[in-house]
Design an enzyme around this catalytic site. Structure first.
Site, PDB file in Angstrom:
ATOM      1  N   HIS A 255       0.829  -1.197   0.080  1.00 29.66           N
ATOM      2  CA  HIS A 255       0.095  -0.113  -0.002  1.00 29.66           C
ATOM      3  C   HIS A 255       0.940   1.170   0.032  1.00 29.66           C
ATOM      4  O   HIS A 255       0.863   2.017  -0.798  1.00 29.66           O
ATOM      5  CB  HIS A 255      -0.938   0.110   1.059  1.00 29.66           C
ATOM      6  CG  HIS A 255      -1.709   1.186   1.430  1.00 29.66           C
ATOM      7  ND1 HIS A 255      -3.164   1.173   1.008  1.00 29.66           N
ATOM      8  CD2 HIS A 255      -1.507   2.374   1.798  1.00 29.66           C
ATOM      9  CE1 HIS A 255      -3.743   2.275   1.127  1.00 29.66           C
ATOM     10  NE2 HIS A 255      -2.878   3.082   1.727  1.00 29.66           N
ATOM     11  N   GLU A 256       1.734   1.328   1.163  1.00 25.49           N
ATOM     12  CA  GLU A 256       2.701   2.582   1.161  1.00 25.49           C
ATOM     13  C   GLU A 256       3.601   2.588  -0.337  1.00 25.49           C
ATOM     14  O   GLU A 256       3.921   3.848  -0.451  1.00 25.49           O
ATOM     15  CB  GLU A 256       3.498   2.570   2.147  1.00 25.49           C
ATOM     16  CG  GLU A 256       2.762   2.416   3.372  1.00 25.49           C
ATOM     17  CD  GLU A 256       1.436   3.672   3.504  1.00 25.49           C
ATOM     18  OE1 GLU A 256       1.780   4.760   3.055  1.00 25.49           O
ATOM     19  OE2 GLU A 256       0.502   3.269   4.180  1.00 25.49           O
ATOM     20  N   HIS A 259       1.799   4.648  -2.797  1.00 26.76           N
ATOM     21  CA  HIS A 259       1.688   5.999  -2.691  1.00 26.76           C
ATOM     22  C   HIS A 259       3.216   6.778  -2.895  1.00 26.76           C
ATOM     23  O   HIS A 259       3.167   7.699  -3.600  1.00 26.76           O
ATOM     24  CB  HIS A 259       1.577   6.149  -0.972  1.00 26.76           C
ATOM     25  CG  HIS A 259       0.344   6.244  -0.586  1.00 26.76           C
ATOM     26  ND1 HIS A 259      -0.772   7.153  -1.145  1.00 26.76           N
ATOM     27  CD2 HIS A 259      -0.342   5.543   0.440  1.00 26.76           C
ATOM     28  CE1 HIS A 259      -1.954   6.897  -0.571  1.00 26.76           C
ATOM     29  NE2 HIS A 259      -1.712   5.871   0.485  1.00 26.76           N
ATOM     30  N   GLU A 285      -4.826   7.677  -2.852  1.00 28.98           N
ATOM     31  CA  GLU A 285      -5.204   6.216  -2.480  1.00 28.98           C
ATOM     32  C   GLU A 285      -5.570   5.300  -3.689  1.00 28.98           C
ATOM     33  O   GLU A 285      -5.664   4.025  -3.528  1.00 28.98           O
ATOM     34  CB  GLU A 285      -6.531   6.817  -1.826  1.00 28.98           C
ATOM     35  CG  GLU A 285      -6.859   5.652  -0.872  1.00 28.98           C
ATOM     36  CD  GLU A 285      -6.013   5.214   0.400  1.00 28.98           C
ATOM     37  OE1 GLU A 285      -4.933   5.876   0.572  1.00 28.98           O
ATOM     38  OE2 GLU A 285      -6.087   4.348   1.165  1.00 28.98           O
TER      39      GLU A 285
HETATM   40 ZN    ZN Z   1      -3.180   5.215   2.021  1.00 29.79          ZN
END
Ligand code: ZN
Length: 490
Positions: A255-256, A259, A285
């Site tokens: 997830h990171e 980003h 996101e």
């Molecule tokens: Zn996030």
């Protein structure tokens, strides 16, 4: 030097100082010695003061007036600077200071209230924060709608009406899917094993690399809450490990990385300019969620991950890749948003979206908030909230006056759904790559279609340009129905 060049040179220094501020924040959550907290608060406040003075410097107004942009890009840079300048100036300094002071105190009281499950302790401070947030919204509002004025900080251009329509269509189909899944007689097991930290960290580093994270321009550290920070040539991420739940480590890392790759993928020409950062929280996101879910939790990719986990940890009690795929996508209703699976996650967000709009509009009073929360939670999740820390006190956002932030989580999922449908259309053999742990055809597509533009286009337009159609909730719902319908045989 032209007015435009002078303005951009001034702005570049402001952007650089903003990056320094971000890095102090990173340091505080990762390696800062515990005894340094007080001094750090003073350092941050000093830098914050410098940044505020620069962002409201009257010379910006003069430069904006005199600047003659020579390209669409330059025009867009000026638009971003003007927008920020006008919004910063519209909030009276006294109000700005009151917000900073009150939220810092409210944050501490919220943490104590959550630890002791005492909503009454937090309520008066929350009412104060809410009052200030409404005041700020009134100062910023252009159309009389307070919530729209707050949304603009996180998702420029989005409106309450547009989100209400989109989320209103999302909720009944999510509730229906949730009920079908929960009614299934198919048992999906949990991982029942302990996974050593060294193995988890080594494999999460491998995952970061597999998803295209550039560690020459970033680093991975441990922190209590995973996050990514920075942009341009220094984009850092953090992760954490839980012995019995390695998915926590692996999927929060992916997830990171989503980003971080967005920030790392922005055109180098935009470095330290207003276009050199992700354009909105929602688009940000969308990148983290498509990396984490549509790619990371796909059948093809989990097949590869299953093999790598067996190489790393030996036999951990799951016999085959198909079972492992189901385990990685296991659905269960729970109280906590950040632990939710793909089916339940957006229901958590929609609840917050509706309640915070009621708070801002004055339709809901702070003392009545827990009751409203618990009733809505039971209606959507079929569970009674047992204590405030499992309900209204779980998230930090409202204590920090972050009203208007929550909907960007679901907007990101909606955007991820749109991007994923277009990606599958453009890269039909994607699964053959994912099954070998190769994400490059997907990550290159996202870089080309979304990431490289940074702040050049409005958030909605980024998705429209990438997919060829205006964003809507349909593709996300179709994806969820198909995926979880199949896993649970419903
Ligand atoms: Zn996030």
């Amino acid at each position: 030097m032209s007015a435009y060049d002078e303005l951009m040179a001034f702005q570049r220094e402001t952007e650089a100082l903003g990056q320094v501020m971000g890095r102090l924040g990173w340091d505080q959550e990762t390696v800062m010695p515990p005894g340094a907290a007080e001094q750090r608060a003073e350092e941050m406040a000093a830098l914050d003061g410098v940044l505020h003075r620069r962002r409201t410097d009257p010379r910006i107004g003069e430069w904006l007036e005199a600047a003659r942009p020579e390209s669409a890009e330059a025009e867009r840079q000026l638009h971003k600077i003007r927008h920020r300048f006008e919004r910063t100036r519209r909030v009276p300094e006294k109000l700005s200071a009151a917000l900073a002071r009150t939220t810092s105190l409210a944050h501490r009281i919220w943490a104590e209230a959550r630890a002791t499950d005492d909503y009454a302790l937090f309520a008066p401070k929350l009412a104060e924060v809410l009052g200030l947030a409404r005041e700020k919204a009134a100062a910023l509002s252009e159309d009389g709608n307070l919530y729209n004025a707050l949304l603009d900080d996180y998702e420029p251009g989005a409106t309450e009406a547009e989100l209400e329509a989109m989320f209103g269509a999302l909720r009944p189909r999510l509730v229906a899917l949730r009920e079908r899944v929960m009614g299934s007689d198919r048992e999906v097991p949990r991982l029942g094993w302990r996974f050593d930290e060294a193995g988890q960290l080594a494999l999460s580093t491998e995952l970061a690399r597999a998803f295209g994270y550039d560690s020459a321009h970033g680093r991975i550290d441990k922190a209590v809450h995973p996050f990514s920070s920075g942009s341009g040539l220094d984009v850092r991420i953090t992760t954490r490990t839980v012995p019995e739940d390695p998915f926590n480590c692996f999927f929060s890392t992916i997830h990171e990385v989503g980003h971080a790759c967005y920030e790392q993928g922005i055109d180098a020409a935009y470095l330290l300019t207003p276009l050199g950062r992700g354009v909105s929280m929602g688009v940000h996101e969308s990148q983290s969620r498509i990396y984490e879910n549509q790619l990371g939790r796909s059948r093809a990719f989990t097949g590869w991950l299953f093999g790598r986990m067996r190489d790393t940890f030996g036999d951990f009690g799951i016999g085959d890749g198909e079972t492992f795929y189901a385990v990685a996508n296991r659905c269960a209703p729970g109280f906590i948003r950040t632990e939710a699976d793909e089916v339940h996650y957006n229901l958590h967000v929609l609840l917050r979206f509706d309640l915070e709009r009621d708070l801002i509009a004055g339709r809901l009073e702070v003392p009545d908030l827990p009751e409203a929360w618990n009733a809505r939670f039971e209606a959507d999740f079929g569970l009674k909230v047992d204590r405030p820390s499992n309900g209204v006190l779980q998230d930090v956002h409202w204590s920090e006056a972050l009203f208007g932030y929550f909907p960007t989580y679901t907007l990101g999922n909606v955007y991820a759904g749109c991007l994923h449908a277009a990606l599958r259309r453009d890269v039909p053999d994607l699964d053959a790559h994912l099954a070998r742990g190769v994400t490059a055809p997907a990550t290159a597509w996202l870089r080309e279609k979304v990431q490289r533009y940074g702040g050049l286009y409005e958030p909605r337009d980024v998705i429209t340009r990438a997919t060829g159609e205006a964003p809507g909730e349909g593709p996300l719902l179709d994806y969820l129905d198909a995926k979880f319908g199949e896993i649970y045989g419903v």
